[in-house]
Design a protein around this motif. Structure first.
Motif, short mmCIF file in Angstrom:
data_model
loop_
_atom_site.label_atom_id
_atom_site.label_comp_id
_atom_site.label_asym_id
_atom_site.label_seq_id
_atom_site.Cartn_x
_atom_site.Cartn_y
_atom_site.Cartn_z
N ARG A 113 -2.52 -3.34 4.54
CA ARG A 113 -2.86 -2.39 3.47
C ARG A 113 -3.76 -1.28 4.01
O ARG A 113 -3.57 -0.10 3.70
N ARG A 114 -4.73 -1.67 4.81
CA ARG A 114 -5.74 -0.72 5.26
C ARG A 114 -5.16 0.36 6.16
O ARG A 114 -5.56 1.53 6.08
N LEU B 268 -11.01 -5.14 11.14
CA LEU B 268 -11.78 -5.39 9.93
C LEU B 268 -12.83 -6.47 10.17
O LEU B 268 -12.65 -7.37 11.00
N ILE C 111 -5.20 -0.11 13.96
CA ILE C 111 -6.09 -1.21 13.56
C ILE C 111 -5.67 -2.46 14.32
O ILE C 111 -4.48 -2.72 14.52
N ILE D 242 -4.31 -7.79 4.51
CA ILE D 242 -5.21 -6.71 4.08
C ILE D 242 -5.34 -5.64 5.17
O ILE D 242 -5.58 -4.46 4.88
N SER D 243 -5.14 -6.02 6.44
CA SER D 243 -5.12 -5.02 7.52
C SER D 243 -3.89 -4.14 7.37
O SER D 243 -3.94 -2.92 7.64
N GLN E 237 -3.90 3.51 4.40
CA GLN E 237 -4.93 4.45 3.98
C GLN E 237 -5.54 5.18 5.18
O GLN E 237 -5.89 6.36 5.08
N MET E 238 -5.64 4.50 6.30
CA MET E 238 -6.15 5.16 7.51
C MET E 238 -5.26 6.33 7.91
O MET E 238 -5.76 7.37 8.33
N ALA F 192 0.81 -1.22 0.00
CA ALA F 192 0.00 0.00 0.00
C ALA F 192 0.85 1.27 0.00
O ALA F 192 0.30 2.37 0.07
N GLU G 114 -20.84 -3.28 6.52
CA GLU G 114 -19.94 -4.42 6.56
C GLU G 114 -20.67 -5.75 6.70
O GLU G 114 -20.19 -6.79 6.23
N SER H 17 -12.58 0.23 8.42
CA SER H 17 -12.68 0.08 6.97
C SER H 17 -13.04 1.39 6.28
O SER H 17 -12.92 1.51 5.06
N GLY H 18 -13.52 2.35 7.06
CA GLY H 18 -14.04 3.59 6.50
C GLY H 18 -15.52 3.51 6.21
O GLY H 18 -16.15 4.52 5.88
#
Length: 580
Positions: free
Chosen positions: A243-244, A221, A147, A240-241, A247-248, A78, A358, A351-352
């Motif tokens: 990656r997230r 998540l 996260i 994937i966490s 963005q957070m 990411a 969700e 997740s936003g």
């Protein structure tokens, strides 16, 4: 809730260490380069701390180093810069006198690691039960984007064709040995089946409860809580966490944006639906105190009282975390709560998206594990908060793990002054006790033990067990393992060591418990109770130095989260002056 992301690109806090070409910057950046990092990773991309609670002496978290590599991969993908940071790791199954003694110390040390080091966001890599609240408390105190990634539960245990739940069957088999129903050799044979893979307890104990709470709070998540530790999908969740979180950081999505009062109410109701641990009460009160949300025991009773327990897992039910995951896991439970009007659907998650976005389309794949409402284990699950002259500031009980016939009971007190007194007398056939009595344990609260150990589910005396009795009313200021069961009143506040009424209960006093009426009463005249309290003097161990002294001096009551008073509130993540 509507969240407006911060503008990107912008200057991040890590650039206070690494941006520019001055002496101090080169000092910080140059030393990092001895690990082989190229110059361009210091170009302003988010630096993510992977706060790893791995330890060989925290067996539940023994696989987290491997999981951290998947988190790193996600962060690199990411466009972030991952740095793995080992942090204080307290294991309930190895730390003495109890891991709870060190939850606050862990939170304090991790908070300062987050604040004092050049990270822009954090992945909270947790597992064993105290690691989850301690890292959430630290994240709440700094308010850095964070996260949660849990290590996941271990696989099911089996012994002679029976599912073996970690913790739950330990208590069950131990009582069976004392009752003469199981040999010591059989107990040792059963030990081999209790922990057959990496991961946390496979029951709905405190670790699984806190993993579920983190997801219900929106801090993990969707689907994170129940994936088994050794399932490949646990590694996918970690990646994937990773990656997230990048963005957070770019969006500046912080714990204070997510852990609102609505989020805590969602988590309280979730705890009721899953038959979660009483330990969640203390941990969530402490987390709320750090993030600045006004959460009380009254909120626990108000939000959880009418929530049905629909997750059929030990210790309340019959299945284990593997089956819970295969049935659909926590998202199915959250969807059920939402359909029943018991979920704040617009609560924000990491997740936003909202929590309802969700879970609204998930399915239940096994209605014997996640039950329909008409087959609920109990229609009033949650945590019952009882009060009265014996617990003016409240005490808690888990109805889904209790015996229905004991939820309204009057009995003669048999008092143990502390855990040593209990251990010395409980196996003596001369002890004047039967199944109608109420077992009372003192001086096991936050100050008294000290640290508030999981000794509240006192084993019954052998003379009672041999009659086929498996439960009695038990009252203490201690905690109980989330894997345990029984009609056990816990966290009695004020605790005995603080001079609460529990301190002056005498053997022979009559005690009344009425869970439906939320009442816990010591049946003596008010004048006598006042006289006893006036004459009371502490007799618990009082520590003179070290962390135990700091804890005993500053720990608050269980009714407010048993945090150290000077740690409450958010102190932010401001960068201090560089001393170089």
């Amino acid at each position: 809730m509507t969240f407006k992301p911060a503008p990107w690109p912008r200057r991040l806090r890590s650039q206070e260490w690494y941006a520019g070409n001055g002496r101090d910057t080169i000092y910080h950046r140059g030393w990092m380069k001895n690990q082989g990092y190229p110059h361009d990773v210091f170009d302003g991309r988010p630096i993510i701390g992977i706060l790893n609670t791995w330890s060989d002496l925290t067996p539940c978290n023994g696989h987290l180093r491997e999981l951290a590599e998947k988190v790193k991969a996600g962060i690199w993908e990411a466009g972030g810069f991952p740095v793995e940071v080992p942090v204080f790791s307290a294991s309930e199954n190895t730390f003495r006198p109890t891991a709870m003694m060190f939850r606050n110390l862990a939170a304090m040390s991790i908070e300062e690691q987050m604040r004092g080091q050049p990270i822009d966001g954090a992945v909270l890599l947790v597992g064993c039960d105290k690691t989850t609240p301690s890292l959430l408390m630290a994240a709440a105190s700094t308010d850095l984007p964070s996260i949660v990634v849990t290590g996941g539960p271990m696989l099911n245990g089996y012994f002679r064709g029976e599912r073996v739940g970690s913790g739950t069957h330990l208590w069950k088999f131990s009582e069976a040995v004392k009752a003469g129903e199981m040999t010591q050799e059989e107990f040792l044979e059963a030990e081999e089946s209790m922990s057959r893979s990496s991961g946390t307890c496979n029951t709905m104990g405190t670790a699984s409860t806190m993993a579920s709470i983190a997801e219900a709070l929106g801090m993990a998540l969707s689907g994170n809580a129940a994936i088994p530790a050794v399932d490949s999908r646990r590694r996918v969740m970690a990646q994937i966490s990773g990656r997230r979180i990048v963005q957070m950081v770019k969006d500046d999505l912080k714990p204070s944006d997510i852990m609102t009062k609505q989020a805590f109410e969602n988590a309280i109701r979730t705890n009721g639906a899953i038959g979660g641990s009483t330990n969640a009460v203390i941990h969530m009160l402490a987390i709320a105190g750090r993030v600045g949300v006004d959460l009380t025991l009254d909120d626990w009773d108000r939000c959880g009282r009418d929530v049905a327990t629909i997750v059929n897992l030990m210790p309340s039910g019959r299945y284990l975390m593997e089956e819970f995951y295969y049935a659909g896991g926590l998202p199915v439970v959250l969807k059920r709560l939402g359909e029943g009007g018991q979920l704040h659907k617009d609560a924000l998650t990491v997740s936003g998206q909202t929590i309802w976005d969700e879970v609204k389309d998930v399915r239940n794949w096994n209605e014997d594990v996640i039950l329909p409402l008409e087959k609920a284990l109990t229609l009033q699950g949650g945590i019952a908060v009882v009060r009265g002259n014996l617990a003016p500031q409240g005490a808690v009980l888990k109805p889904s793990a209790a015996s229905a016939h004991l939820l309204k009971h009057r009995g003669r007190a048999v008092v143990f002054e502390d855990i040593d007194d209990y251990k010395e007398r409980i196996n003596d056939d001369a002890l004047d006790i039967d199944e109608t009595c109420v077992m009372v344990l003192k001086n096991c609260g936050p100050k008294g033990y000290p640290g508030m150990a999981e000794v509240g589910n006192m084993g019954l005396p052998p003379k009672v067990l041999k009659k086929g009795i498996t439960d009695m009313v038990r009252i203490s200021d201690a905690r109980m393992s989330g894997t345990a069961y029984g009609t056990v009143v816990l966290h009695t506040s004020p605790e005995a060591a603080a001079g609460g009424p529990l301190a002056v209960v005498k053997t022979g006093d009559m005690i009344e418990l009425d869970v439906e009426a939320r009442r816990l009463h010591l049946d003596i005249p008010d004048e006598e109770l006042a006289a006893r309290l006036k004459a009371w003097a502490p007799n618990h161990e009082q520590v003179a130095s070290g962390y135990l002294w700091l804890h005993q001096e500053h720990v608050e009551g269980a009714d407010t989260g048993a945090d150290l008073g000077f740690l409450k509130g958010c102190r932010g993540s401001a960068v201090g002056k560089d001393s170089h």
